[in-house]
Design a protein around this motif. Structure first.
Motif, PDB file in Angstrom:
ATOM      1  N   VAL A 183       0.847  -1.187   0.000  1.00 23.05           N
ATOM      2  CA  VAL A 183       0.000   0.000   0.000  1.00 23.05           C
ATOM      3  C   VAL A 183       0.884   1.238   0.000  1.00 23.05           C
ATOM      4  O   VAL A 183       2.082   1.168   0.277  1.00 23.05           O
ATOM      5  CB  VAL A 183      -0.944   0.031   1.231  1.00 23.05           C
ATOM      6  CG1 VAL A 183      -1.862  -1.176   1.232  1.00 23.05           C
ATOM      7  CG2 VAL A 183      -0.150   0.085   2.526  1.00 23.05           C
ATOM      8  N   ALA A 184       0.288   2.378  -0.305  1.00 23.48           N
ATOM      9  CA  ALA A 184       1.017   3.636  -0.230  1.00 23.48           C
ATOM     10  C   ALA A 184       1.508   3.850   1.203  1.00 23.48           C
ATOM     11  O   ALA A 184       0.821   3.484   2.163  1.00 23.48           O
ATOM     12  CB  ALA A 184       0.123   4.795  -0.663  1.00 23.48           C
ATOM     13  N   GLN A 185       2.678   4.450   1.345  1.00 24.74           N
ATOM     14  CA  GLN A 185       3.245   4.607   2.677  1.00 24.74           C
ATOM     15  C   GLN A 185       2.310   5.362   3.624  1.00 24.74           C
ATOM     16  O   GLN A 185       2.199   5.021   4.800  1.00 24.74           O
ATOM     17  CB  GLN A 185       4.604   5.309   2.612  1.00 24.74           C
ATOM     18  CG  GLN A 185       5.317   5.328   3.960  1.00 24.74           C
ATOM     19  CD  GLN A 185       6.760   5.756   3.860  1.00 24.74           C
ATOM     20  OE1 GLN A 185       7.113   6.585   3.044  1.00 24.74           O
ATOM     21  NE2 GLN A 185       7.622   5.187   4.688  1.00 24.74           N
ATOM     22  N   ALA A 186       1.610   6.351   3.098  1.00 22.59           N
ATOM     23  CA  ALA A 186       0.707   7.136   3.934  1.00 22.59           C
ATOM     24  C   ALA A 186      -0.472   6.316   4.441  1.00 22.59           C
ATOM     25  O   ALA A 186      -1.113   6.690   5.432  1.00 22.59           O
ATOM     26  CB  ALA A 186       0.187   8.350   3.155  1.00 22.59           C
ATOM     27  N   GLU A 187      -0.753   5.185   3.784  1.00 21.24           N
ATOM     28  CA  GLU A 187      -1.890   4.350   4.154  1.00 21.24           C
ATOM     29  C   GLU A 187      -1.499   3.124   4.976  1.00 21.24           C
ATOM     30  O   GLU A 187      -2.358   2.367   5.426  1.00 21.24           O
ATOM     31  CB  GLU A 187      -2.617   3.879   2.889  1.00 21.24           C
ATOM     32  CG  GLU A 187      -3.142   5.016   2.017  1.00 21.24           C
ATOM     33  CD  GLU A 187      -3.668   4.520   0.677  1.00 21.24           C
ATOM     34  OE1 GLU A 187      -3.704   3.288   0.469  1.00 21.24           O
ATOM     35  OE2 GLU A 187      -4.013   5.373  -0.154  1.00 21.24           O
ATOM     36  N   LEU A 188      -0.184   2.933   5.177  1.00 16.45           N
ATOM     37  CA  LEU A 188       0.300   1.690   5.783  1.00 16.45           C
ATOM     38  C   LEU A 188      -0.192   1.502   7.217  1.00 16.45           C
ATOM     39  O   LEU A 188      -0.695   0.428   7.567  1.00 16.45           O
ATOM     40  CB  LEU A 188       1.834   1.661   5.751  1.00 16.45           C
ATOM     41  CG  LEU A 188       2.494   0.414   6.354  1.00 16.45           C
ATOM     42  CD1 LEU A 188       2.120  -0.834   5.564  1.00 16.45           C
ATOM     43  CD2 LEU A 188       4.011   0.596   6.374  1.00 16.45           C
ATOM     44  N   ALA A 189      -0.060   2.521   8.040  1.00 14.07           N
ATOM     45  CA  ALA A 189      -0.460   2.397   9.448  1.00 14.07           C
ATOM     46  C   ALA A 189      -1.944   2.086   9.570  1.00 14.07           C
ATOM     47  O   ALA A 189      -2.351   1.226  10.363  1.00 14.07           O
ATOM     48  CB  ALA A 189      -0.118   3.679  10.208  1.00 14.07           C
ATOM     49  N   ALA A 190      -2.761   2.762   8.766  1.00 14.55           N
ATOM     50  CA  ALA A 190      -4.208   2.536   8.808  1.00 14.55           C
ATOM     51  C   ALA A 190      -4.553   1.130   8.323  1.00 14.55           C
ATOM     52  O   ALA A 190      -5.463   0.488   8.861  1.00 14.55           O
ATOM     53  CB  ALA A 190      -4.928   3.577   7.973  1.00 14.55           C
ATOM     54  N   LYS A 191      -3.830   0.652   7.310  1.00 13.63           N
ATOM     55  CA  LYS A 191      -4.068  -0.694   6.784  1.00 13.63           C
ATOM     56  C   LYS A 191      -3.810  -1.746   7.865  1.00 13.63           C
ATOM     57  O   LYS A 191      -4.621  -2.658   8.072  1.00 13.63           O
ATOM     58  CB  LYS A 191      -3.150  -0.947   5.586  1.00 13.63           C
ATOM     59  CG  LYS A 191      -3.307  -2.315   4.934  1.00 13.63           C
ATOM     60  CD  LYS A 191      -4.610  -2.440   4.197  1.00 13.63           C
ATOM     61  CE  LYS A 191      -4.714  -3.757   3.468  1.00 13.63           C
ATOM     62  NZ  LYS A 191      -5.995  -3.920   2.748  1.00 13.63           N
ATOM     63  N   ALA A 192      -2.687  -1.614   8.550  1.00 12.39           N
ATOM     64  CA  ALA A 192      -2.363  -2.565   9.608  1.00 12.39           C
ATOM     65  C   ALA A 192      -3.363  -2.470  10.757  1.00 12.39           C
ATOM     66  O   ALA A 192      -3.790  -3.491  11.310  1.00 12.39           O
ATOM     67  CB  ALA A 192      -0.942  -2.313  10.110  1.00 12.39           C
ATOM     68  N   LEU A 193      -3.762  -1.265  11.090  1.00  9.83           N
ATOM     69  CA  LEU A 193      -4.701  -1.075  12.193  1.00  9.83           C
ATOM     70  C   LEU A 193      -6.076  -1.635  11.858  1.00  9.83           C
ATOM     71  O   LEU A 193      -6.746  -2.212  12.724  1.00  9.83           O
ATOM     72  CB  LEU A 193      -4.803   0.409  12.537  1.00  9.83           C
ATOM     73  CG  LEU A 193      -5.612   0.769  13.783  1.00  9.83           C
ATOM     74  CD1 LEU A 193      -5.088   0.059  15.013  1.00  9.83           C
ATOM     75  CD2 LEU A 193      -5.619   2.279  13.993  1.00  9.83           C
ATOM     76  N   ASP A 194      -6.507  -1.495  10.618  1.00 11.13           N
ATOM     77  CA  ASP A 194      -7.809  -2.044  10.214  1.00 11.13           C
ATOM     78  C   ASP A 194      -7.839  -3.555  10.406  1.00 11.13           C
ATOM     79  O   ASP A 194      -8.819  -4.100  10.936  1.00 11.13           O
ATOM     80  CB  ASP A 194      -8.092  -1.704   8.744  1.00 11.13           C
ATOM     81  CG  ASP A 194      -8.529  -0.261   8.544  1.00 11.13           C
ATOM     82  OD1 ASP A 194      -8.846   0.406   9.550  1.00 11.13           O
ATOM     83  OD2 ASP A 194      -8.545   0.193   7.377  1.00 11.13           O
ATOM     84  N   LEU A 195      -6.782  -4.233   9.967  1.00 13.38           N
ATOM     85  CA  LEU A 195      -6.740  -5.691  10.139  1.00 13.38           C
ATOM     86  C   LEU A 195      -6.669  -6.044  11.616  1.00 13.38           C
ATOM     87  O   LEU A 195      -7.354  -6.977  12.078  1.00 13.38           O
ATOM     88  CB  LEU A 195      -5.545  -6.286   9.397  1.00 13.38           C
ATOM     89  CG  LEU A 195      -5.346  -7.795   9.577  1.00 13.38           C
ATOM     90  CD1 LEU A 195      -6.557  -8.574   9.040  1.00 13.38           C
ATOM     91  CD2 LEU A 195      -4.062  -8.267   8.915  1.00 13.38           C
ATOM     92  N   ALA A 196      -5.850  -5.320  12.375  1.00  8.89           N
ATOM     93  CA  ALA A 196      -5.708  -5.610  13.794  1.00  8.89           C
ATOM     94  C   ALA A 196      -7.048  -5.481  14.518  1.00  8.89           C
ATOM     95  O   ALA A 196      -7.413  -6.330  15.344  1.00  8.89           O
ATOM     96  CB  ALA A 196      -4.682  -4.672  14.422  1.00  8.89           C
ATOM     97  N   ARG A 197      -7.791  -4.436  14.210  1.00  2.44           N
ATOM     98  CA  ARG A 197      -9.097  -4.245  14.854  1.00  2.44           C
ATOM     99  C   ARG A 197     -10.079  -5.334  14.438  1.00  2.44           C
ATOM    100  O   ARG A 197     -10.893  -5.797  15.253  1.00  2.44           O
ATOM    101  CB  ARG A 197      -9.645  -2.872  14.488  1.00  2.44           C
ATOM    102  CG  ARG A 197      -8.950  -1.725  15.217  1.00  2.44           C
ATOM    103  CD  ARG A 197      -9.401  -0.387  14.689  1.00  2.44           C
ATOM    104  NE  ARG A 197      -8.884   0.721  15.499  1.00  2.44           N
ATOM    105  CZ  ARG A 197      -8.899   1.989  15.114  1.00  2.44           C
ATOM    106  NH1 ARG A 197      -9.410   2.320  13.929  1.00  2.44           N
ATOM    107  NH2 ARG A 197      -8.409   2.926  15.894  1.00  2.44           N
ATOM    108  N   GLU A 198     -10.009  -5.757  13.183  1.00  6.73           N
ATOM    109  CA  GLU A 198     -10.888  -6.827  12.712  1.00  6.73           C
ATOM    110  C   GLU A 198     -10.598  -8.129  13.467  1.00  6.73           C
ATOM    111  O   GLU A 198     -11.516  -8.846  13.872  1.00  6.73           O
ATOM    112  CB  GLU A 198     -10.696  -7.020  11.213  1.00  6.73           C
ATOM    113  CG  GLU A 198     -11.668  -7.982  10.573  1.00  6.73           C
ATOM    114  CD  GLU A 198     -11.509  -8.060   9.061  1.00  6.73           C
ATOM    115  OE1 GLU A 198     -12.204  -8.890   8.448  1.00  6.73           O
ATOM    116  OE2 GLU A 198     -10.700  -7.310   8.491  1.00  6.73           O
ATOM    117  N   ILE A 199      -9.326  -8.421  13.657  1.00  6.37           N
ATOM    118  CA  ILE A 199      -8.939  -9.620  14.397  1.00  6.37           C
ATOM    119  C   ILE A 199      -9.346  -9.513  15.864  1.00  6.37           C
ATOM    120  O   ILE A 199      -9.832 -10.474  16.467  1.00  6.37           O
ATOM    121  CB  ILE A 199      -7.419  -9.854  14.283  1.00  6.37           C
ATOM    122  CG1 ILE A 199      -7.026 -10.182  12.832  1.00  6.37           C
ATOM    123  CG2 ILE A 199      -6.971 -10.987  15.211  1.00  6.37           C
ATOM    124  CD1 ILE A 199      -5.533 -10.208  12.585  1.00  6.37           C
ATOM    125  N   ALA A 200      -9.151  -8.328  16.433  1.00  7.61           N
ATOM    126  CA  ALA A 200      -9.415  -8.124  17.858  1.00  7.61           C
ATOM    127  C   ALA A 200     -10.880  -8.325  18.224  1.00  7.61           C
ATOM    128  O   ALA A 200     -11.197  -8.599  19.384  1.00  7.61           O
ATOM    129  CB  ALA A 200      -8.952  -6.731  18.281  1.00  7.61           C
TER     130      ALA A 200
END
Length: 260
Positions: A183-200
């Protein structure tokens, strides 16, 4: 003692762990590995944490490798001990009951790539560069890289990357199956956080047992892996989370998992 090189923030069941040595491109030395190991151990014991995101400070590097200045002064015994320390951290990450998501922002070289490979999911920024340059220094990957990369993408491509010491870009890493998504660097943190929240949101016991089945099953025959999976499947039917999850489904409501 307070960490000097590792930052950790916890919110909504997600712990974001950041290797914080931007002046050294987040290079791993003995102190950083020790702090990271202690941080991960505490997170594994923390019932409030369901998922871990691992990243590096700044925009240039996830982790650019092990600290060459420290390694340059090591003798054979010290080099072996350093490798064992790094391997202990990588193996602990693989054995954690909580999934670890790598957000690779920039360079992931040597020990940095080994760190990413020990995670369950790897998201990379579009400017990421990955590789094992150890042979250009007269050594080999020492934190499990020869083993984890070959198991992930097959021995032939692993040999090509490790023997040459070259770096590959994020798109080639994606094509080779080293990373899950770019993903674009500016979107990386949000991408990881979205998956983390989905798993959580899911039952932490179920997620942890699924990780256990996958990681340990890879070292078994297929038939043994099936047997191992069925045993874990059965154990989960003795948990409150299984009762809650299935009751919530039947009652058409959102499950309230407690990790019990």
């Amino acid at each position: 003692m307070e960490n000097q090189n590792i930052l950790c923030e916890i919110a909504e069941g997600v712990a974001t762990v950041t290797v914080n040595r931007p002046g050294s491109l987040n290079a791993l030395n003995s102190q950083v590995l020790g702090e990271l190991e202690c941080t991960l151990y505490k997170l594994e014991q923390d019932a409030a944490v369901s998922v871990v995101i691992l990243t590096g400070a700044g925009e240039k590097a996830f982790v650019a490798g092990a600290d060459i200045k420290e390694m340059a002064e090591m003798n054979s015994f010290e080099g072996h001990r350093f490798a064992l320390q790094g391997q202990r951290v990588m193996l602990f990450m693989e054995k954690m009951t909580k999934p670890v998501i790598a957000a690779v922002n920039g360079y992931a070289l040597g020990g940095g790539l080994e760190l990413a490979l020990a995670c369950d999911v790897i998201y990379a920024s579009d400017n990421a560069k990955l590789g094992f340059p150890e042979v250009t220094l007269g050594i080999i990957p020492g934190f499990g890289g020869t083993q984890n990369l070959a198991r992930l993408i097959g021995p032939n491509r692993a040999k090509e990357l490790i023997y040459s010491g070259r770096m590959i870009n994020a798109q080639k890493a994606l094509a080779w199956g080293v990373v899950n998504e770019v993903v674009a660097q500016a979107e990386l943190a949000a991408k990881a956080l979205d998956l983390a929240r989905e798993i959580a949101k899911n039952g932490s016991l179920g997620v942890g047992y699924a990780k256990n089945a996958i990681v340990n099953g890879l070292n078994m025959t297929k038939e043994d892996g099936f047997r191992y999976e069925s045993s874990l499947f059965g154990v989960l039917f003795a948990t409150a989370d299984q009762k809650e999850g299935m009751s919530a489904f039947v009652e058409k409501r959102k499950a309230q998992f407690q990790g019990k």
